[in-house]
Design a protein around this motif. Structure first.
Motif, PDB file in Angstrom:
ATOM      1  N   MET A 177       0.843  -1.162   0.000  1.00  0.00           N
ATOM      2  CA  MET A 177       0.000   0.000   0.000  1.00  0.00           C
ATOM      3  C   MET A 177       0.900   1.240   0.000  1.00  0.00           C
ATOM      4  N   PRO A 178       0.603   2.209  -0.848  1.00  0.00           N
ATOM      5  CA  PRO A 178       1.414   3.434  -0.863  1.00  0.00           C
ATOM      6  C   PRO A 178       1.359   4.158   0.483  1.00  0.00           C
ATOM      7  N   VAL A 179       2.464   4.787   0.833  1.00  0.00           N
ATOM      8  CA  VAL A 179       2.585   5.441   2.128  1.00  0.00           C
ATOM      9  C   VAL A 179       1.548   6.556   2.286  1.00  0.00           C
ATOM     10  N   ARG A 180       1.349   7.347   1.257  1.00  0.00           N
ATOM     11  CA  ARG A 180       0.388   8.456   1.355  1.00  0.00           C
ATOM     12  C   ARG A 180      -1.029   7.946   1.585  1.00  0.00           C
ATOM     13  N   LEU A 181      -1.402   6.866   0.909  1.00  0.00           N
ATOM     14  CA  LEU A 181      -2.729   6.285   1.095  1.00  0.00           C
ATOM     15  C   LEU A 181      -2.873   5.726   2.507  1.00  0.00           C
ATOM     16  N   LYS A 182      -1.839   5.079   2.978  1.00  0.00           N
ATOM     17  CA  LYS A 182      -1.848   4.507   4.330  1.00  0.00           C
ATOM     18  C   LYS A 182      -2.027   5.603   5.377  1.00  0.00           C
ATOM     19  N   LYS A 183      -1.330   6.716   5.213  1.00  0.00           N
ATOM     20  CA  LYS A 183      -1.447   7.827   6.158  1.00  0.00           C
ATOM     21  C   LYS A 183      -2.810   8.498   6.056  1.00  0.00           C
ATOM     22  N   PHE A 184      -3.346   8.597   4.855  1.00  0.00           N
ATOM     23  CA  PHE A 184      -4.682   9.177   4.684  1.00  0.00           C
ATOM     24  C   PHE A 184      -5.735   8.321   5.374  1.00  0.00           C
ATOM     25  N   ILE A 185      -5.693   7.019   5.147  1.00  0.00           N
ATOM     26  CA  ILE A 185      -6.640   6.096   5.790  1.00  0.00           C
ATOM     27  C   ILE A 185      -6.475   6.150   7.307  1.00  0.00           C
ATOM     28  N   GLY A 186      -5.240   6.164   7.774  1.00  0.00           N
ATOM     29  CA  GLY A 186      -4.980   6.231   9.206  1.00  0.00           C
ATOM     30  C   GLY A 186      -5.509   7.511   9.829  1.00  0.00           C
ATOM     31  N   ALA A 187      -5.363   8.627   9.134  1.00  0.00           N
ATOM     32  CA  ALA A 187      -5.864   9.898   9.651  1.00  0.00           C
ATOM     33  C   ALA A 187      -7.385   9.887   9.760  1.00  0.00           C
ATOM     34  N   ILE A 188      -8.049   9.354   8.751  1.00  0.00           N
ATOM     35  CA  ILE A 188      -9.512   9.255   8.790  1.00  0.00           C
ATOM     36  C   ILE A 188      -9.943   8.342   9.943  1.00  0.00           C
ATOM     37  N   LEU A 189      -9.287   7.202  10.089  1.00  0.00           N
ATOM     38  CA  LEU A 189      -9.629   6.280  11.175  1.00  0.00           C
ATOM     39  C   LEU A 189      -9.356   6.894  12.544  1.00  0.00           C
ATOM     40  N   LEU A 190      -8.317   7.681  12.655  1.00  0.00           N
ATOM     41  CA  LEU A 190      -7.995   8.338  13.919  1.00  0.00           C
ATOM     42  C   LEU A 190      -9.069   9.349  14.297  1.00  0.00           C
ATOM     43  N   ILE A 191      -9.545  10.098  13.335  1.00  0.00           N
ATOM     44  CA  ILE A 191     -10.629  11.058  13.591  1.00  0.00           C
ATOM     45  C   ILE A 191     -11.890  10.328  14.017  1.00  0.00           C
ATOM     46  N   ILE A 192     -12.217   9.246  13.321  1.00  0.00           N
ATOM     47  CA  ILE A 192     -13.403   8.456  13.676  1.00  0.00           C
ATOM     48  C   ILE A 192     -13.250   7.874  15.075  1.00  0.00           C
ATOM     49  N   LEU A 193     -12.072   7.358  15.394  1.00  0.00           N
ATOM     50  CA  LEU A 193     -11.812   6.795  16.720  1.00  0.00           C
ATOM     51  C   LEU A 193     -12.057   7.837  17.815  1.00  0.00           C
ATOM     52  N   VAL A 194     -11.520   9.014  17.640  1.00  0.00           N
ATOM     53  CA  VAL A 194     -11.650  10.050  18.672  1.00  0.00           C
ATOM     54  C   VAL A 194     -13.103  10.478  18.836  1.00  0.00           C
ATOM     55  N   VAL A 195     -13.804  10.683  17.748  1.00  0.00           N
ATOM     56  CA  VAL A 195     -15.198  11.131  17.824  1.00  0.00           C
ATOM     57  C   VAL A 195     -16.078  10.064  18.468  1.00  0.00           C
ATOM     58  N   VAL A 196     -15.943   8.824  18.020  1.00  0.00           N
ATOM     59  CA  VAL A 196     -16.770   7.738  18.569  1.00  0.00           C
ATOM     60  C   VAL A 196     -16.422   7.483  20.035  1.00  0.00           C
ATOM     61  N   TYR A 197     -15.140   7.431  20.342  1.00  0.00           N
ATOM     62  CA  TYR A 197     -14.719   7.169  21.721  1.00  0.00           C
ATOM     63  C   TYR A 197     -15.195   8.265  22.668  1.00  0.00           C
ATOM     64  N   ALA A 198     -15.024   9.520  22.281  1.00  0.00           N
ATOM     65  CA  ALA A 198     -15.460  10.625  23.131  1.00  0.00           C
ATOM     66  C   ALA A 198     -16.972  10.609  23.319  1.00  0.00           C
ATOM     67  N   SER A 199     -17.701  10.308  22.263  1.00  0.00           N
ATOM     68  CA  SER A 199     -19.162  10.246  22.363  1.00  0.00           C
ATOM     69  C   SER A 199     -19.614   9.133  23.303  1.00  0.00           C
ATOM     70  N   LEU A 200     -19.005   7.958  23.167  1.00  0.00           N
ATOM     71  CA  LEU A 200     -19.381   6.838  24.027  1.00  0.00           C
ATOM     72  C   LEU A 200     -18.993   7.077  25.488  1.00  0.00           C
ATOM     73  N   ALA A 201     -17.819   7.625  25.723  1.00  0.00           N
ATOM     74  CA  ALA A 201     -17.372   7.891  27.091  1.00  0.00           C
ATOM     75  C   ALA A 201     -18.266   8.933  27.758  1.00  0.00           C
ATOM     76  N   THR A 202     -18.635   9.959  27.025  1.00  0.00           N
ATOM     77  CA  THR A 202     -19.500  10.994  27.577  1.00  0.00           C
ATOM     78  C   THR A 202     -20.915  10.477  27.792  1.00  0.00           C
ATOM     79  N   ALA A 203     -21.420   9.686  26.853  1.00  0.00           N
ATOM     80  CA  ALA A 203     -22.762   9.121  27.006  1.00  0.00           C
ATOM     81  C   ALA A 203     -22.826   8.201  28.222  1.00  0.00           C
ATOM     82  N   TYR A 204     -21.801   7.381  28.408  1.00  0.00           N
ATOM     83  CA  TYR A 204     -21.770   6.500  29.575  1.00  0.00           C
ATOM     84  C   TYR A 204     -21.757   7.316  30.865  1.00  0.00           C
TER      85      TYR A 204
END
Length: 70
Positions: free
Chosen positions: A1-28
């Protein structure tokens, strides 16, 4: 996998992780800790505030890994 694509996918997943995790932690906290003392809130948010670092660290390690040759 090209490095730029890997970093792009990782950045998107990191944003999703933070948003979902913060939402679940706050809801709990809202549902289960509403009547708890301030100390319980402090400890809960300290622990959950640092806990998201573990999956983020693994994701960043994956993003920064050198591509395998072959």
């Amino acid at each position: 996998m090209p490095v730029r694509l890997k970093k792009f996918i990782g950045a998107i997943l990191l944003i999703i992780l933070v948003v979902v995790y913060a939402s679940l932690a706050t809801a709990y906290a809202t549902l289960h800790l509403a009547d708890a003392s301030g100390w319980v809130h402090l400890v809960y948010f300290l622990v959950t505030g640092f806990l998201w670092v573990v999956p983020a660290m693994l994701l960043i390690r994956w993003m920064e890994a050198k591509p395998k040759k072959g």
